[in-house]
Design a protein around this motif. Structure first.
Motif, PDB file in Angstrom:
ATOM      1  N   THR A  63       0.806  -1.218   0.000  1.00 51.51           N
ATOM      2  CA  THR A  63       0.000   0.000   0.000  1.00 51.51           C
ATOM      3  C   THR A  63       0.843   1.274   0.000  1.00 51.51           C
ATOM      4  OG1 THR A  63      -0.154   0.278   2.420  1.00 51.51           O
ATOM      5  CG2 THR A  63      -1.728  -1.237   1.374  1.00 51.51           C
ATOM      6  N   ASP A  65       2.931   4.505  -0.859  1.00 54.12           N
ATOM      7  CA  ASP A  65       2.923   5.434  -1.981  1.00 54.12           C
ATOM      8  C   ASP A  65       4.299   5.534  -2.625  1.00 54.12           C
ATOM      9  OD1 ASP A  65       0.272   6.027  -1.432  1.00 54.12           O
ATOM     10  OD2 ASP A  65       0.794   7.667  -0.071  1.00 54.12           O
ATOM     11  N   ALA A  66       4.320   6.071  -3.830  1.00 53.32           N
ATOM     12  CA  ALA A  66       5.574   6.202  -4.571  1.00 53.32           C
ATOM     13  C   ALA A  66       6.505   7.238  -3.964  1.00 53.32           C
ATOM     14  CB  ALA A  66       5.272   6.570  -6.025  1.00 53.32           C
ATOM     15  N   ASP A  67       5.977   8.123  -3.106  1.00 50.73           N
ATOM     16  CA  ASP A  67       6.832   9.153  -2.526  1.00 50.73           C
ATOM     17  C   ASP A  67       7.543   8.696  -1.253  1.00 50.73           C
ATOM     18  OD1 ASP A  67       4.575   9.069  -0.979  1.00 50.73           O
ATOM     19  OD2 ASP A  67       4.295  11.242  -0.856  1.00 50.73           O
TER      20      ASP A  67
END
Length: 230
Positions: A63, A65-67
């Motif tokens: 889950t 995030d890409a950041d």
């Protein structure tokens, strides 16, 4: 910079204490947030608990995030560390691996401090898998359930200090690290009284996660690697 801390057990108050220690160690240099495995065991006290935590842990990792730029594995068993490193594109730091690496920069012989005796053989296996078998002076597990509570218990400080003294004087440890998430928050209360440096494993992991995030290394291949015992 955003760093995720993943707690494989279901105790939110343990996640909160790990986050507090990680943030204390890194200051205002990064944002650290936590996720708790609601489907996991309340605490991890055995090989069975460790195995039961894996599915939920991997699901939490999916889950992210890409950041997110690095991950702290908030469990002293370093549960599924190799799988997470193979899954994710960012550095993943295991608590006990980070604790051993950091302690190894301060002294030759390392003492490990945890809760209870049941898991001490597993920490020996972990240390061996990381190449530290010859440098572990001893492993002590304090015999009380008090660290698993939401707040800090004064009796734990005294027991930890006794264990650190024994690791130093009886086993020859040059430095001691905690390898139990439940011991987060206790090190500042005893460090000044101890014979040797005492480090918090989560603090070690947080600082190393931040350093790796700043270095921005390429993803290493884990396709042909497996750490013995994990």
């Amino acid at each position: 910079m955003r760093i995720a801390l993943l707690n494989p057990n279901s105790s939110q108050h343990i996640t909160d204490r790990m986050l507090a220690e990680a943030r204390r160690a890194t200051g205002d240099t990064c944002e650290i947030f936590g996720l708790t495995n609601a489907a996991g065991p309340t605490v991890i006290r055995s090989r069975v608990d460790n195995a039961a935590a894996i599915d939920g842990l991997l699901n939490m990792a999916r889950t992210l995030d890409a950041d997110v730029e690095a991950v702290i594995l908030g469990v002293s068993m370093d549960t599924a560390l190799d799988a997470l490193r193979q899954m994710l594109e960012v550095p993943v730091v295991g608590t006990t691996e980070a604790a051993l690496a950091t302690a190894g920069m301060l002294g030759g012989r390392i003492g490990l401090l945890t809760v209870g005796r049941a898991l001490t053989p597993l920490y020996g296996e972990l240390a061996t898998s990381y190449g530290y078998a010859g440098r572990v002076a001893g492993i002590r597990g304090i015999e009380t359930a008090a660290p698993y509570g939401a707040g800090l218990a004064q009796e734990v400080c005294a027991m930890m200090l006794d264990a650190v003294t024994s690791l130093s004087r009886d086993d020859g440890a040059d430095v001691v690290v905690t390898v139990a998430a439940a011991l987060c928050g206790y090190v500042p209360a005893i460090a000044a009284q101890a014979d040797v440096p005492v480090l918090d494993g989560i603090a070690c992991a947080a600082v190393q996660a931040e350093a790796l995030a700043r270095l921005r290394p390429r993803k290493a291949s884990y396709g042909s690697f497996a750490t013995p015992g994990r």
